[in-house]
Design a protein around this motif. Structure first.
Motif, PDB file in Angstrom:
ATOM      1  N   LYS A 248      -0.228 -11.652   0.113  1.00 21.00           N
ATOM      2  CA  LYS A 248       0.815 -11.980  -0.865  1.00 21.00           C
ATOM      3  C   LYS A 248       0.602 -11.284  -2.207  1.00 21.00           C
ATOM      4  O   LYS A 248       1.538 -11.095  -2.979  1.00 21.00           O
ATOM      5  CB  LYS A 248       0.857 -13.492  -1.088  1.00 21.00           C
ATOM      6  CG  LYS A 248       1.596 -14.224  -0.013  1.00 21.00           C
ATOM      7  CD  LYS A 248       1.814 -15.680  -0.382  1.00 21.00           C
ATOM      8  CE  LYS A 248       2.606 -16.376   0.699  1.00 21.00           C
ATOM      9  NZ  LYS A 248       2.743 -17.807   0.443  1.00 21.00           N
ATOM     10  N   SER A 249      -0.638 -10.939  -2.518  1.00 24.37           N
ATOM     11  CA  SER A 249      -0.920 -10.279  -3.792  1.00 24.37           C
ATOM     12  C   SER A 249      -0.705  -8.781  -3.617  1.00 24.37           C
ATOM     13  O   SER A 249      -1.445  -8.125  -2.886  1.00 24.37           O
ATOM     14  CB  SER A 249      -2.362 -10.563  -4.209  1.00 24.37           C
ATOM     15  OG  SER A 249      -2.754  -9.673  -5.232  1.00 24.37           O
ATOM     16  N   ILE A 250       0.314  -8.241  -4.297  1.00 27.65           N
ATOM     17  CA  ILE A 250       0.664  -6.834  -4.034  1.00 27.65           C
ATOM     18  C   ILE A 250      -0.410  -5.875  -4.538  1.00 27.65           C
ATOM     19  O   ILE A 250      -0.668  -4.848  -3.912  1.00 27.65           O
ATOM     20  CB  ILE A 250       2.039  -6.459  -4.629  1.00 27.65           C
ATOM     21  CG1 ILE A 250       2.097  -6.737  -6.141  1.00 27.65           C
ATOM     22  CG2 ILE A 250       3.149  -7.174  -3.889  1.00 27.65           C
ATOM     23  CD1 ILE A 250       3.331  -6.190  -6.806  1.00 27.65           C
ATOM     24  N   ASN A 251      -1.063  -6.230  -5.640  1.00 28.27           N
ATOM     25  CA  ASN A 251      -2.108  -5.354  -6.165  1.00 28.27           C
ATOM     26  C   ASN A 251      -3.301  -5.290  -5.220  1.00 28.27           C
ATOM     27  O   ASN A 251      -3.813  -4.208  -4.908  1.00 28.27           O
ATOM     28  CB  ASN A 251      -2.564  -5.853  -7.538  1.00 28.27           C
ATOM     29  CG  ASN A 251      -1.591  -5.477  -8.631  1.00 28.27           C
ATOM     30  OD1 ASN A 251      -1.564  -4.340  -9.070  1.00 28.27           O
ATOM     31  ND2 ASN A 251      -0.777  -6.424  -9.042  1.00 28.27           N
ATOM     32  N   THR A 252      -3.732  -6.468  -4.744  1.00 26.04           N
ATOM     33  CA  THR A 252      -4.872  -6.513  -3.818  1.00 26.04           C
ATOM     34  C   THR A 252      -4.489  -5.854  -2.495  1.00 26.04           C
ATOM     35  O   THR A 252      -5.309  -5.155  -1.885  1.00 26.04           O
ATOM     36  CB  THR A 252      -5.314  -7.964  -3.583  1.00 26.04           C
ATOM     37  OG1 THR A 252      -5.381  -8.644  -4.827  1.00 26.04           O
ATOM     38  CG2 THR A 252      -6.663  -8.020  -2.909  1.00 26.04           C
ATOM     39  N   ARG A 253      -3.232  -6.040  -2.090  1.00 26.73           N
ATOM     40  CA  ARG A 253      -2.776  -5.450  -0.827  1.00 26.73           C
ATOM     41  C   ARG A 253      -2.858  -3.921  -0.905  1.00 26.73           C
ATOM     42  O   ARG A 253      -3.363  -3.270   0.010  1.00 26.73           O
ATOM     43  CB  ARG A 253      -1.334  -5.872  -0.541  1.00 26.73           C
ATOM     44  CG  ARG A 253      -0.918  -5.661   0.917  1.00 26.73           C
ATOM     45  CD  ARG A 253       0.564  -5.693   1.125  1.00 26.73           C
ATOM     46  NE  ARG A 253       1.253  -6.823   0.543  1.00 26.73           N
ATOM     47  CZ  ARG A 253       2.584  -6.912   0.471  1.00 26.73           C
ATOM     48  NH1 ARG A 253       3.346  -5.965   0.958  1.00 26.73           N
ATOM     49  NH2 ARG A 253       3.150  -7.964  -0.084  1.00 26.73           N
TER      50      ARG A 253
END
Lengths: 206, 88
Positions: A31-36
Protein backbone atom coordinates in the motif's frame (compact mmCIF):
# COMPACT_ATOMS: atom_id res chain seq x y z
CA UNK A 1 39.48 -17.90 10.49
CA UNK A 2 36.32 -16.41 8.96
CA UNK A 3 37.33 -17.13 5.41
CA UNK A 4 34.72 -17.73 2.70
CA UNK A 5 35.81 -21.34 2.20
CA UNK A 6 35.21 -22.25 5.86
CA UNK A 7 31.70 -20.79 6.08
CA UNK A 8 30.60 -20.97 2.45
CA UNK A 9 27.11 -22.30 3.20
CA UNK A 10 26.40 -19.54 5.75
CA UNK A 11 27.69 -16.68 3.61
CA UNK A 12 25.95 -17.90 0.44
CA UNK A 13 22.76 -18.62 2.36
CA UNK A 14 22.57 -15.10 3.76
CA UNK A 15 23.49 -13.55 0.41
CA UNK A 16 20.72 -15.38 -1.43
CA UNK A 17 18.01 -15.04 1.21
CA UNK A 18 17.84 -11.27 0.69
CA UNK A 19 15.65 -11.67 -2.41
CA UNK A 20 12.87 -13.65 -0.63
CA UNK A 21 12.97 -11.10 2.20
CA UNK A 22 12.51 -8.33 -0.39
CA UNK A 23 9.46 -10.16 -1.82
CA UNK A 24 7.95 -10.57 1.65
CA UNK A 25 8.54 -6.87 2.40
CA UNK A 26 6.95 -5.96 -0.94
CA UNK A 27 3.80 -7.92 -0.06
CA UNK A 28 3.62 -6.33 3.39
CA UNK A 29 4.28 -2.79 2.17
CA UNK A 30 2.23 -2.91 -1.05
CA UNK A 31 0.00 0.00 0.00
CA UNK A 32 2.93 2.36 0.55
CA UNK A 33 3.87 3.61 -2.92
CA UNK A 34 7.32 4.84 -1.89
CA UNK A 35 8.28 1.55 -0.23
CA UNK A 36 6.75 -0.36 -3.15
CA UNK A 37 8.88 1.49 -5.68
CA UNK A 38 12.01 1.04 -3.56
CA UNK A 39 11.46 -2.70 -3.19
CA UNK A 40 10.62 -3.24 -6.87
CA UNK A 41 13.86 -1.41 -7.77
CA UNK A 42 15.90 -3.48 -5.31
CA UNK A 43 14.33 -6.77 -6.48
CA UNK A 44 15.10 -5.86 -10.11
CA UNK A 45 18.72 -5.10 -9.25
CA UNK A 46 18.99 -8.30 -7.17
CA UNK A 47 17.72 -10.27 -10.17
CA UNK A 48 20.31 -8.64 -12.45
CA UNK A 49 23.03 -9.30 -9.85
CA UNK A 50 21.99 -12.95 -9.54
CA UNK A 51 22.05 -13.38 -13.32
CA UNK A 52 25.53 -11.87 -13.50
CA UNK A 53 26.92 -13.84 -10.53
CA UNK A 54 28.26 -16.67 -12.71
CA UNK A 55 29.98 -14.24 -15.05
CA UNK A 56 31.40 -12.21 -12.15
CA UNK A 57 33.20 -15.27 -10.76
CA UNK A 58 35.03 -15.65 -14.09
CA UNK A 59 36.62 -12.24 -13.50
CA UNK A 60 38.93 -13.83 -10.92
CA UNK A 61 41.12 -11.20 -9.29
CA UNK A 62 39.03 -8.43 -10.88
CA UNK A 63 35.81 -9.60 -9.17
CA UNK A 64 35.84 -6.64 -6.80
CA UNK A 65 35.60 -4.20 -9.72
CA UNK A 66 32.23 -5.78 -10.42
CA UNK A 67 31.40 -5.61 -6.68
CA UNK A 68 32.12 -1.87 -6.56
CA UNK A 69 30.10 -1.30 -9.73
CA UNK A 70 26.98 -3.23 -8.70
CA UNK A 71 26.96 -1.86 -5.13
CA UNK A 72 27.26 1.67 -6.52
CA UNK A 73 24.19 0.98 -8.70
CA UNK A 74 22.28 -0.12 -5.59
CA UNK A 75 23.45 2.99 -3.75
CA UNK A 76 22.39 5.35 -6.52
CA UNK A 77 19.02 3.62 -6.88
CA UNK A 78 18.20 4.21 -3.22
CA UNK A 79 19.71 7.67 -2.88
CA UNK A 80 18.39 9.07 -6.18
CA UNK A 81 15.03 7.28 -6.19
CA UNK A 82 13.20 10.59 -6.74
CA UNK A 83 15.25 11.24 -9.89
CA UNK A 84 14.51 7.70 -11.09
CA UNK A 85 10.79 8.31 -10.44
CA UNK A 86 10.98 11.59 -12.40
CA UNK A 87 12.64 9.87 -15.39
CA UNK A 88 10.01 7.08 -15.44
CA UNK A 89 7.01 9.24 -14.46
CA UNK A 90 5.76 9.60 -18.04
CA UNK A 91 5.80 5.85 -18.64
CA UNK A 92 4.86 4.31 -15.27
CA UNK A 93 1.93 5.59 -13.20
CA UNK A 94 3.48 4.39 -9.93
CA UNK A 95 6.59 6.49 -10.61
CA UNK A 96 4.41 9.52 -11.36
CA UNK A 97 2.60 9.08 -8.02
CA UNK A 98 5.90 8.58 -6.20
CA UNK A 99 7.44 11.71 -7.76
CA UNK A 100 4.44 13.81 -6.71
CA UNK A 101 4.31 12.28 -3.21
CA UNK A 102 7.94 11.49 -2.55
CA UNK A 103 9.21 10.57 0.87
CA UNK A 104 12.66 9.43 1.96
CA UNK A 105 12.56 7.53 5.22
CA UNK A 106 15.31 7.16 7.78
CA UNK A 107 15.45 3.42 7.11
CA UNK A 108 16.45 4.25 3.53
CA UNK A 109 19.13 6.55 4.93
CA UNK A 110 20.46 3.62 6.98
CA UNK A 111 20.38 1.38 3.88
CA UNK A 112 22.26 4.07 1.91
CA UNK A 113 24.94 4.15 4.61
CA UNK A 114 25.25 0.35 4.56
CA UNK A 115 25.60 0.25 0.76
CA UNK A 116 28.36 2.83 0.98
CA UNK A 117 30.19 0.71 3.56
CA UNK A 118 29.88 -2.29 1.22
CA UNK A 119 31.44 -0.23 -1.59
CA UNK A 120 34.32 0.73 0.74
CA UNK A 121 34.81 -2.93 1.72
CA UNK A 122 34.98 -3.95 -1.95
CA UNK A 123 37.53 -1.19 -2.67
CA UNK A 124 39.77 -2.26 0.23
CA UNK A 125 39.51 -5.93 -0.79
CA UNK A 126 40.33 -4.98 -4.39
CA UNK A 127 43.43 -3.04 -3.32
CA UNK A 128 44.60 -5.95 -1.16
CA UNK A 129 44.04 -8.52 -3.94
CA UNK A 130 45.95 -6.38 -6.43
CA UNK A 131 48.84 -5.93 -3.98
CA UNK A 132 48.92 -9.72 -3.54
CA UNK A 133 48.65 -10.30 -7.30
CA UNK A 134 51.72 -8.14 -7.96
CA UNK A 135 53.70 -9.80 -5.10
CA UNK A 136 53.80 -6.68 -2.96
CA UNK A 137 52.23 -8.54 -0.02
CA UNK A 138 52.30 -12.28 0.76
CA UNK A 139 48.90 -12.73 2.39
CA UNK A 140 45.48 -11.08 2.14
CA UNK A 141 43.96 -11.20 5.64
CA UNK A 142 41.29 -8.55 5.02
CA UNK A 143 39.87 -10.40 2.01
CA UNK A 144 40.02 -13.73 3.89
CA UNK A 145 38.87 -12.86 7.40
CA UNK A 146 37.17 -9.45 7.46
CA UNK A 147 35.39 -9.08 4.12
CA UNK A 148 33.04 -12.14 4.17
CA UNK A 149 31.62 -11.71 7.72
CA UNK A 150 31.30 -7.92 7.27
CA UNK A 151 29.29 -8.33 4.07
CA UNK A 152 27.11 -10.98 5.75
CA UNK A 153 26.40 -8.74 8.76
CA UNK A 154 25.54 -5.84 6.46
CA UNK A 155 23.18 -8.06 4.44
CA UNK A 156 21.40 -9.06 7.66
CA UNK A 157 21.13 -5.43 8.80
CA UNK A 158 19.78 -4.47 5.39
CA UNK A 159 17.11 -7.16 5.63
CA UNK A 160 16.11 -5.91 9.09
CA UNK A 161 15.89 -2.32 7.87
CA UNK A 162 13.70 -3.33 4.92
CA UNK A 163 11.40 -5.29 7.23
CA UNK A 164 11.18 -2.31 9.58
CA UNK A 165 10.43 0.02 6.68
CA UNK A 166 7.74 -2.25 5.27
CA UNK A 167 5.76 -2.38 8.54
CA UNK A 168 5.80 1.33 9.30
CA UNK A 169 3.25 3.90 8.10
CA UNK A 170 4.74 6.87 6.31
CA UNK A 171 2.79 10.13 6.81
CA UNK A 172 2.66 10.81 3.06
CA UNK A 173 1.12 7.37 2.45
CA UNK A 174 -1.53 8.00 5.13
CA UNK A 175 -2.40 11.25 3.35
CA UNK A 176 -2.51 9.47 -0.03
CA UNK A 177 -4.75 6.67 1.25
CA UNK A 178 -7.10 9.21 2.86
CA UNK A 179 -7.14 11.25 -0.39
CA UNK A 180 -7.90 8.17 -2.50
CA UNK A 181 -10.65 7.05 -0.10
CA UNK A 182 -12.21 10.50 -0.29
CA UNK A 183 -11.97 10.46 -4.09
CA UNK A 184 -13.67 7.04 -4.20
CA UNK A 185 -16.45 8.25 -1.85
CA UNK A 186 -16.98 11.39 -3.95
CA UNK A 187 -17.27 9.28 -7.10
CA UNK A 188 -19.76 6.95 -5.39
CA UNK A 189 -21.85 9.93 -4.30
CA UNK A 190 -21.76 11.39 -7.79
CA UNK A 191 -22.81 8.03 -9.19
CA UNK A 192 -25.67 7.81 -6.67
CA UNK A 193 -26.85 11.35 -7.32
CA UNK A 194 -26.69 10.90 -11.10
CA UNK A 195 -28.66 7.62 -10.73
CA UNK A 196 -31.24 9.41 -8.61
CA UNK A 197 -31.54 12.32 -11.05
CA UNK A 198 -31.91 9.93 -14.01
CA UNK A 199 -34.50 7.90 -12.04
CA UNK A 200 -36.41 11.11 -11.25
CA UNK A 201 -36.25 12.11 -14.93
CA UNK A 202 -37.73 8.78 -15.94
CA UNK A 203 -40.49 9.19 -13.34
CA UNK A 204 -41.30 12.71 -14.61
CA UNK A 205 -41.45 11.48 -18.20
CA UNK A 206 -43.75 8.63 -17.28
CA UNK B 1 31.50 23.04 -24.56
CA UNK B 2 28.15 21.28 -24.98
CA UNK B 3 29.47 18.26 -23.06
CA UNK B 4 30.66 20.49 -20.20
CA UNK B 5 27.25 22.19 -20.00
CA UNK B 6 25.54 18.78 -20.05
CA UNK B 7 27.82 17.49 -17.26
CA UNK B 8 27.18 20.63 -15.19
CA UNK B 9 23.43 20.04 -15.67
CA UNK B 10 23.68 16.43 -14.45
CA UNK B 11 25.74 17.45 -11.41
CA UNK B 12 23.25 20.20 -10.57
CA UNK B 13 20.39 17.71 -10.77
CA UNK B 14 22.18 15.22 -8.50
CA UNK B 15 23.05 18.03 -6.07
CA UNK B 16 19.38 19.07 -5.89
CA UNK B 17 18.32 15.47 -5.27
CA UNK B 18 20.79 15.17 -2.38
CA UNK B 19 19.40 18.38 -0.88
CA UNK B 20 15.83 17.05 -1.07
CA UNK B 21 16.91 13.69 0.38
CA UNK B 22 18.75 15.28 3.34
CA UNK B 23 15.73 17.43 4.22
CA UNK B 24 13.34 14.47 4.11
CA UNK B 25 15.70 12.24 6.13
CA UNK B 26 16.04 14.87 8.83
CA UNK B 27 12.27 15.45 9.03
CA UNK B 28 11.54 11.73 9.15
CA UNK B 29 14.03 11.11 11.93
CA UNK B 30 12.55 13.94 14.01
CA UNK B 31 15.70 16.05 14.34
CA UNK B 32 15.64 19.83 14.16
CA UNK B 33 18.34 21.55 12.11
CA UNK B 34 20.28 22.62 15.20
CA UNK B 35 20.08 19.15 16.78
CA UNK B 36 21.34 17.49 13.61
CA UNK B 37 24.12 20.07 13.24
CA UNK B 38 25.39 19.28 16.75
CA UNK B 39 25.43 15.53 16.01
CA UNK B 40 27.73 15.88 13.00
CA UNK B 41 31.52 15.73 13.20
CA UNK B 42 32.64 18.50 12.95
CA UNK B 43 29.44 20.10 14.18
CA UNK B 44 27.78 22.58 11.85
CA UNK B 45 25.39 25.44 12.39
CA UNK B 46 21.67 25.52 11.65
CA UNK B 47 22.38 27.93 8.78
CA UNK B 48 24.72 25.42 7.14
CA UNK B 49 22.07 22.67 7.36
CA UNK B 50 19.53 25.09 5.83
CA UNK B 51 21.98 25.91 3.03
CA UNK B 52 22.46 22.19 2.34
CA UNK B 53 18.72 21.48 2.34
CA UNK B 54 17.91 24.39 0.04
CA UNK B 55 20.72 23.48 -2.37
CA UNK B 56 22.73 26.67 -1.85
CA UNK B 57 25.79 24.71 -0.69
CA UNK B 58 27.10 21.30 -1.69
CA UNK B 59 26.99 18.72 1.10
CA UNK B 60 30.41 17.11 1.68
CA UNK B 61 30.22 13.35 1.07
CA UNK B 62 31.45 12.45 4.57
CA UNK B 63 28.79 14.73 6.12
CA UNK B 64 26.13 13.14 3.95
CA UNK B 65 27.17 9.72 5.21
CA UNK B 66 27.18 10.96 8.80
CA UNK B 67 23.67 12.36 8.31
CA UNK B 68 22.56 8.98 6.90
CA UNK B 69 24.13 7.20 9.87
CA UNK B 70 22.83 9.59 12.56
CA UNK B 71 19.32 9.84 11.16
CA UNK B 72 19.13 6.20 10.06
CA UNK B 73 20.22 4.55 13.27
CA UNK B 74 19.09 7.09 15.90
CA UNK B 75 16.05 9.30 16.22
CA UNK B 76 15.35 12.74 17.54
CA UNK B 77 12.15 13.76 19.29
CA UNK B 78 9.21 11.61 18.25
CA UNK B 79 8.12 12.88 14.88
CA UNK B 80 4.44 13.68 14.81
CA UNK B 81 2.58 11.63 12.27
CA UNK B 82 0.67 14.59 10.93
CA UNK B 83 -0.85 14.56 7.53
CA UNK B 84 1.34 16.85 5.41
CA UNK B 85 -1.32 18.39 3.25
CA UNK B 86 -4.45 19.60 4.95
CA UNK B 87 -6.68 19.14 1.92
CA UNK B 88 -9.32 17.48 4.08
Amino acid sequence: MFSYENYKALYDGVAFFITPINFICLLIAWKSINTRMLLISLITLEAIDTLLTGWSYTLGNNYHFYGVFICSIFLFTVLFRRLLAKLLSKHVKLCNDVYNNFSFSKQEAAITFMYFIVVILHVVALIEVKLYQYDIIDVFPFRNNVFPPSITILHLLEALMLLKLSIRHLPIDEYLQHFKRRLTNDRKLEGTSSYRSSAEDKKDRS
Amino acid sequence: MKDQNHQAGILKTLWKELAVAVKLIREDSGYSKSELGKKLVPSVSEETISAWEEGHELIPIYQLLLICFVCGFTSGKESQTTIKKSAY
